[in-house]
Design a protein around this motif. Sequence first.
Motif: not given
Length: 151
Positions: A98, A102, A104, A121, A123, A125, A136
Amino acid sequence: MSVATFILAAAASAVSGSYDCTIDQVAAVSVEGGKATASTIGGLPPEALRFALEFKGNDASIKWPNSPIQVSGKQTVLPTAPGAGMILAVSPGPCLFTERSCATMVNYAQQPDGSLKLLLTPTAVSFDQDHKLRFPFLVSMDGSCSVRKPK
């Protein structure tokens, strides 16, 4: 289910102890035309893929000094099944996937030998410079944790 019952159920299924963790694979997952594909993301140094995880009650402390996704710190655990849970780590960034803040999601499940299987997982972008578009995408970080041996 009452709040008290939820807390008792969570405590009964909680993981405890200290773990040494390693991320084994980082991949970008894309879905196009109803079909998912994964592409391995390489180039991260080995020290950026190792961290420590410690559980105490319904809290987890993540110690990841070289974290590319900024997940270090104390977090609350959300139990999702007996011996399994989710930790949500939020950071002001910067993070690998990002441009600014962010988050996770750290999913874990305890195995019969006491180790943990992980799926992180963060984030993510992407930025298309030519078209000035952001979109995303999904990053999957698979790993495992072994029980830390007492010193």
